[in-house]
Design a protein around this motif. Structure first.
Motif: not given
Length: 88
Positions: A59-60, A62-67, A69-70, A73
């Motif tokens: 989960s951590e 995934a959170h790092r990857a999402l951050s 990506a944001k 972007r």
């Protein structure tokens, strides 16, 4: 002719053999399903143990990857706005 039945001319079904085949197929299907369930349980248990042994939980990660990506972007959007002068 009690165990064989004529359906079409020259085509005879041996009922005891057919019944035995159906029974063995059913038993094999049940055993196959039980084996598949055991394999799934073993893989699930191993997967849970592997996830618990990780230093960083998924989960951590995934959170790092999402951050990331944001952030990419936003950087891309800002670069596009700087290049083309969009008022948005």
């Amino acid at each position: 002719m009690a165990t064989n039945q004529r359906i079409f001319e020259g085509f005879q079904i041996n009922r005891p053999l057919l019944t035995g085949g159906v029974v063995l197929t059913g038993i094999g299907s049940v055993l196959g399903a039980a084996g598949a369930a055991m394999v799934c349980a073993a893989l699930l248990t191993a997967g849970r143990g592997w996830v618990r042994s990780l230093e960083t939980p998924p989960s951590e990660l995934a959170h790092r990857a999402l951050s990331g990506a944001k952030a990419a972007r936003s950087a891309g959007w800002e670069a596009w706005r700087a290049e083309y002068g969009s008022p948005n």
